[in-house]
Every structure is written in structure tokens, then in C-alpha cells.
Scaffold this motif. Structure first.
Motif, short mmCIF file in Angstrom:
data_model
loop_
_atom_site.label_atom_id
_atom_site.label_comp_id
_atom_site.label_asym_id
_atom_site.label_seq_id
_atom_site.Cartn_x
_atom_site.Cartn_y
_atom_site.Cartn_z
N SER A 159 36.26 47.85 45.69
CA SER A 159 37.65 47.68 46.11
C SER A 159 38.08 46.23 45.92
O SER A 159 37.57 45.35 46.60
CB SER A 159 37.81 48.04 47.59
N PRO A 160 39.04 45.99 45.03
CA PRO A 160 39.52 44.61 44.88
C PRO A 160 40.22 44.16 46.17
O PRO A 160 40.88 44.95 46.85
CB PRO A 160 40.53 44.70 43.74
N LEU A 161 40.07 42.89 46.50
CA LEU A 161 40.68 42.36 47.72
C LEU A 161 42.19 42.56 47.71
O LEU A 161 42.79 42.92 48.72
CB LEU A 161 40.33 40.88 47.86
N TYR A 162 42.82 42.38 46.56
CA TYR A 162 44.29 42.47 46.48
C TYR A 162 44.81 43.88 46.74
O TYR A 162 46.00 44.06 46.97
CB TYR A 162 44.82 41.93 45.15
N ASP A 163 43.94 44.90 46.73
CA ASP A 163 44.38 46.25 47.09
C ASP A 163 44.58 46.38 48.60
O ASP A 163 45.23 47.32 49.06
CB ASP A 163 43.37 47.30 46.64
N THR A 164 44.02 45.44 49.37
CA THR A 164 44.08 45.50 50.83
C THR A 164 44.98 44.42 51.41
O THR A 164 45.74 44.67 52.34
CB THR A 164 42.67 45.35 51.43
N ILE A 165 44.86 43.21 50.87
CA ILE A 165 45.59 42.06 51.44
C ILE A 165 45.92 41.09 50.31
O ILE A 165 45.18 41.01 49.33
CB ILE A 165 44.75 41.39 52.55
N ASP A 166 47.01 40.38 50.45
CA ASP A 166 47.43 39.41 49.43
C ASP A 166 46.53 38.17 49.52
O ASP A 166 46.61 37.41 50.50
CB ASP A 166 48.89 39.03 49.68
N PRO A 167 45.66 37.94 48.53
CA PRO A 167 44.75 36.79 48.58
C PRO A 167 45.47 35.45 48.66
O PRO A 167 45.01 34.55 49.37
CB PRO A 167 43.94 36.90 47.28
N ASP A 168 46.60 35.30 47.98
CA ASP A 168 47.33 34.03 48.02
C ASP A 168 47.90 33.77 49.41
O ASP A 168 47.85 32.64 49.90
CB ASP A 168 48.46 34.01 46.98
N ALA A 169 48.41 34.81 50.06
CA ALA A 169 48.94 34.66 51.42
C ALA A 169 47.81 34.31 52.39
O ALA A 169 47.97 33.47 53.27
CB ALA A 169 49.64 35.94 51.86
N LEU A 170 46.66 34.91 52.19
CA LEU A 170 45.49 34.62 53.02
C LEU A 170 45.07 33.16 52.86
O LEU A 170 44.80 32.47 53.86
CB LEU A 170 44.36 35.56 52.60
N ASP A 171 45.05 32.67 51.64
CA ASP A 171 44.71 31.27 51.38
C ASP A 171 45.71 30.32 52.05
O ASP A 171 45.32 29.32 52.64
CB ASP A 171 44.64 30.99 49.89
N ARG A 172 47.00 30.66 51.95
CA ARG A 172 48.02 29.79 52.57
C ARG A 172 47.91 29.80 54.09
O ARG A 172 48.06 28.76 54.74
CB ARG A 172 49.43 30.24 52.14
N LEU A 173 47.61 30.95 54.65
CA LEU A 173 47.52 31.09 56.10
C LEU A 173 46.41 30.22 56.69
O LEU A 173 46.55 29.65 57.76
CB LEU A 173 47.29 32.55 56.47
N PHE A 174 45.30 30.09 55.95
CA PHE A 174 44.15 29.36 56.47
C PHE A 174 43.91 28.03 55.74
O PHE A 174 42.80 27.54 55.71
CB PHE A 174 42.90 30.24 56.42
N GLN A 175 44.97 27.44 55.20
CA GLN A 175 44.85 26.11 54.61
C GLN A 175 44.47 25.12 55.69
O GLN A 175 44.93 25.23 56.84
CB GLN A 175 46.17 25.67 53.99
N PRO A 176 43.63 24.15 55.36
CA PRO A 176 43.29 23.13 56.36
C PRO A 176 44.55 22.39 56.81
O PRO A 176 45.49 22.21 56.05
CB PRO A 176 42.37 22.18 55.60
#
Length: 94
Positions: free
Chosen positions: A38-55
Motif C-alpha cells: 500500500s503506497p503511503l499516498y493512498d492513505t495520507i498526503d505525504p507532503d501534508a504530513l511533512d509540513r505538519l511535522f516540520q521542525p
């Protein structure tokens, strides 16, 4: 890669959170990251996830947060202290 663990915790020291999620899922399932069903992008937007947890510029945060979702037979939780935990679910849990 065929070793499986029930739970894997991975601190995110550098790089993208989405990449750490993929590596944690692959370790829990005992497969190469490129062989995940299952690709991650089928479940959640990887770019949004990265932005959410930026240092952040400071280590202090007023709000403690985490995100949890299920992908590739795993429950994944990412905390605001930049740790990814992937737990393999039993067939009944999925």
C-alpha cells in the motif's frame, strides 16, 4: 529484508517524516520499502504530513499533538517530538 517486529519506533533526526513512516512500515512488515503493498499516498498526503511535522525554531510547543492512521497492516503514530511508531495489526484489527 525479512525480519519482522511487532512495533518499531524511529526518531526523525533529519529528512522527511513521510520517508521515516515508509521505513518504519517496511521494518515492521519485514520488506524492502519499495515492496510495500500500500503506497503511503493512498492513505495520507505525504507532503501534508511533512509540513505538519516540520521542525520549529524552538523546542517548546504549547500544544502536544500526534497523528495516527492505518496503512499496510500497521497502525502508525507520529508525535510532535518527531518519533514515528509503527505497530503491526493482527488480521482482526485491520
Amino acid at each position: 529484508m525479512n525480519e519482522r517486529a511487532n512495533t518499531v519506533e524511529t526518531p526523525i533526526t533529519d529528512g522527511r517524516v513521510s520517508e521515516a513512516v515508509i521505513h518504519a512500515i517496511s521494518r515492521v512488515n519485514g520488506v524492502d520499502p519499495l515492496e510495500l503493498d500500500s503506497p503511503l499516498y493512498d492513505t495520507i498526503d505525504p507532503d501534508a504530513l511533512d509540513r505538519l511535522f516540520q521542525p520549529t525554531p524552538t523546542a517548546a510547543r504549547d500544544i502536544k499533538s500526534s497523528v495516527s492512521f492505518t496503512v499496510a497492516g500497521c497502525e502508525v503514530t507520529i508525535t510532535d517530538n518527531r518519533v514515528v511508531a509503527a505497530k503491526r495489526l493482527s488480521p482482526v484489527d485491520t
